[in-house]
Write an enzyme that holds these catalytic residues in place. Structure first.
Site, PDB file in Angstrom:
ATOM      1  N   HIS A 139       0.810  -1.231   0.000  1.00  0.00           N
ATOM      2  CA  HIS A 139       0.000   0.000   0.000  1.00  0.00           C
ATOM      3  C   HIS A 139       0.841   1.278   0.000  1.00  0.00           C
ATOM      4  CE1 HIS A 139      -3.454  -2.437   0.203  1.00  0.00           C
ATOM      5  NE2 HIS A 139      -3.600  -2.519   1.505  1.00  0.00           N
ATOM      6  N   HIS A 210      -9.478   2.043   0.615  1.00  0.00           N
ATOM      7  CA  HIS A 210      -9.391   0.903   1.524  1.00  0.00           C
ATOM      8  C   HIS A 210     -10.466   0.958   2.615  1.00  0.00           C
ATOM      9  CE1 HIS A 210      -7.498  -2.324   3.827  1.00  0.00           C
ATOM     10  NE2 HIS A 210      -6.562  -2.441   2.902  1.00  0.00           N
ATOM     11  N   GLU A 341     -11.680  -3.815  -2.528  1.00  0.00           N
ATOM     12  CA  GLU A 341     -10.743  -2.829  -3.064  1.00  0.00           C
ATOM     13  C   GLU A 341     -10.560  -3.054  -4.566  1.00  0.00           C
ATOM     14  OE1 GLU A 341      -7.105  -2.978  -0.452  1.00  0.00           O
ATOM     15  OE2 GLU A 341      -8.389  -4.479   0.525  1.00  0.00           O
TER      16      GLU A 341
END
Length: 376
Positions: A139, A210, A341
Site C-alpha cells: 500500500h 481501503h 478494493e
C-alpha cells in the site's frame, strides 16, 4: 445520466456549501441537493491543519472525508426502516488515525496491495521500495498516500477534489507523480471515486480506496453474516506472504466462488487465514460495470460496487484484533468489517502476464469506482 450544474459559496472560517441540481425522471425534473460542508479535523505535527468534509444528499445519506490520507471516515446510509447508521469502520478524530490503523477508508498508493520483496525492474533498472509488510511492500510503503495531507477543494459540481504530488524517489518509486482523486455523492446514494495521475518517468501506479464496510452499522456485530456476490470466474492464488503465484485459478468448486450470493462466513473456515485475495473481474477492463454486491439481511442495507478496474481484493478483516475502537466506541474484532478494493492485480510489476500497471510519461492514469447504497 444526470445532468448537473452547481455553484459554491465560501464563508470564511465557518463552512463551505455547494449545491447540485440533478435532472432525471420522465415525468419532469426531480431536483436533489448535495451539500458540502467543511470543518477543522485536527493539527499535524508539521503545524498543518487537516480538514473534514461532509457530503450530504436530499436522502440525508452522508459521507465524511478528511484530506489527511483522503480517508473516508464515515458513510451514513439508511436501513429498511429508514434509520441511518455509519457503514464503514473509522474514527471521529485525527489523533486516532495518526496513532496507527489498518488503512481504514484511505487512499492507498502509489501502489495499492503488495509488491514482492519490495523490488521491481523497469526499463533495465531495479528499483527498491520501502518494505512494511514483512519482506514485501504494501500500500505504498512506510509513508504512502494514506499518511499525507492532500490539497483539497470543493468543485462547482459539489464534489471533493484532492490533489497530491508524489516526488521522484518517494518510497523508492521513480518519477514525479501528480495525482487527483475526486469524491462525489449522487442523489441516488452512490459514492463515486475518480482517480487520475500523470508522471514524468515511467512508474507503477495502482490506486484504490481501503474502506472497511459493515452494513449492520455496528462494528461490534461483524460481517460474517453479510451476503456477498462477486462477478468473477477466477482469482489469483497467493503464497504464504500473500503474494500472487502468477496463476489465474477458476473459482468453481472452491470456497472462493461468489458468483452467486453466499454468506461471507459460510466457507471462510476453508480459507487459511481468511479471505485476502484478488478476484479477476468479468467484463471489459476500462469500462465501468457492476462487479459485486454486498447485502446485510438483518438491516436490509445493500451495496453495489462498480468499477473500471480488472481486479478487486476481497479482504475479510482478518487482522483486526480488538485493539481498536471506532468512533461509536465499538471494539473492532476480527471480521468487524470487510474490504472490496478495486484495483489492478497485486505484484503486477513482477508478473508480465498480469495487466500492466506501468504509467508512461504523456499518458494519463484513470480509474473510476462507485459504491451505491440501496435497501431491500
Amino acid at each position: 445520466m444526470d445532468i448537473i450544474s452547481g455553484r459554491k459559496l465560501y464563508i470564511p472560517g465557518l463552512y463551505l456549501i455547494a449545491t447540485m441540481a440533478a435532472g432525471c425522471s420522465g415525468s419532469g425534473i426531480e431536483k436533489s441537493t448535495i451539500t458540502v460542508e467543511q470543518e477543522g479535523f485536527g493539527m499535524l505535527s508539521s503545524g498543518q491543519e487537516a480538514r473534514l468534509f461532509t457530503l450530504r444528499n436530499a436522502n440525508q445519506v452522508e459521507v465524511k472525508i478528511t484530506n489527511f490520507g483522503g480517508i473516508v471516515t464515515s458513510v451514513k446510509a439508511p436501513d429498511r426502516q429508514g434509520e441511518l447508521a455509519n457503514v464503514v469502520l473509522g474514527f471521529d478524530n485525527l489523533d486516532s488515525y495518526l496513532n496507527g490503523h489498518p488503512f481504514f477508508g484511505a487512499i492507498v498508493g502509489r501502489y495499492g496491495n503488495r509488491i514482492a520483496g519490495g523490488k521491481f525492474t523497469l526499463d533495465g533498472h531495479e528499483y527498491t521500495l520501502a518494505t512494511n509488510n514483512g519482506p514485501n511492500h504494501l500500500h505504498g510503503g512506510l509513508r504512502g498516500f494514506d499518511k499525507v495531507l492532500w490539497d483539497a477543494r470543493v468543485t462547482s459540481g459539489s464534489s471533493l477534489e484532492l490533489t497530491y504530488r508524489s516526488a521522484d524517489e518517494e518510497e523508492g518509486y521513480p518519477g514525479d507523480l501528480d495525482v487527483k482523486v475526486v469524491y462525489s455523492l449522487s442523489g441516488d446514494n452512490e459514492l463515486l471515486i475518480e482517480y487520475e495521475a500523470t508522471t514524468n518517468k515511467a512508474t507503477p501506479v495502482n490506486l484504490t480506496n481501503h474502506s472497511y464496510f459493515n452494513l449492520t452499522g455496528d462494528g461490534s456485530k461483524g460481517v460474517l453474516g453479510h451476503v456477498l456476490q462477486i462477478n468473477a470466474g477466477k482469482y489469483t492464488p497467493v503464497d504464504d506472504g500473500l503474494i500472487p503465484t502468477g496463476e489465474l485459478r477458476e473459482v468453481a468448486g472452491t470456497a472462493f466462488d461468489f458468483r452467486e450470493p453466499v454468506k461471507v462466513g459460510s466457507r471462510i473456515g476453508q480459507v487459511e487465514g481468511g479471505y485476502d485475495h484478488n478476484y479477476v473481474l468479468n467484463g471489459q477492463d476500462g469500462e465501468r460495470r457492476r462487479v459485486s454486491t454486498l447485502y446485510d439481511p438483518a438491516s436490509g442495507r445493500k451495496m453495489e460496487v462498480s468499477t473500471t478496474e480488472p481486479g478487486m481484493q476481497f479482504y475479510s478483516g482478518n487482522f483486526l484484533d480488538g485493539s481498536l475502537t471506532d468512533g461509536s466506541g465499538n471494539t473492532l474484532n476480527r471480521h468487524a468489517g470487510l474490504c472490496l478494493e478495486t484495483q489492478h492485480f497485486p505484484n503486477s510489476p513482477n508478473e508480465p502476464s498480469f495487466p500492466t500497471t506501468i504509467l508512461q510519461p504523456g499518458d494519463t492514469y484513470r480509474s473510476v469506482t462507485g459504491y451505491k447504497f440501496l435497501v431491500e
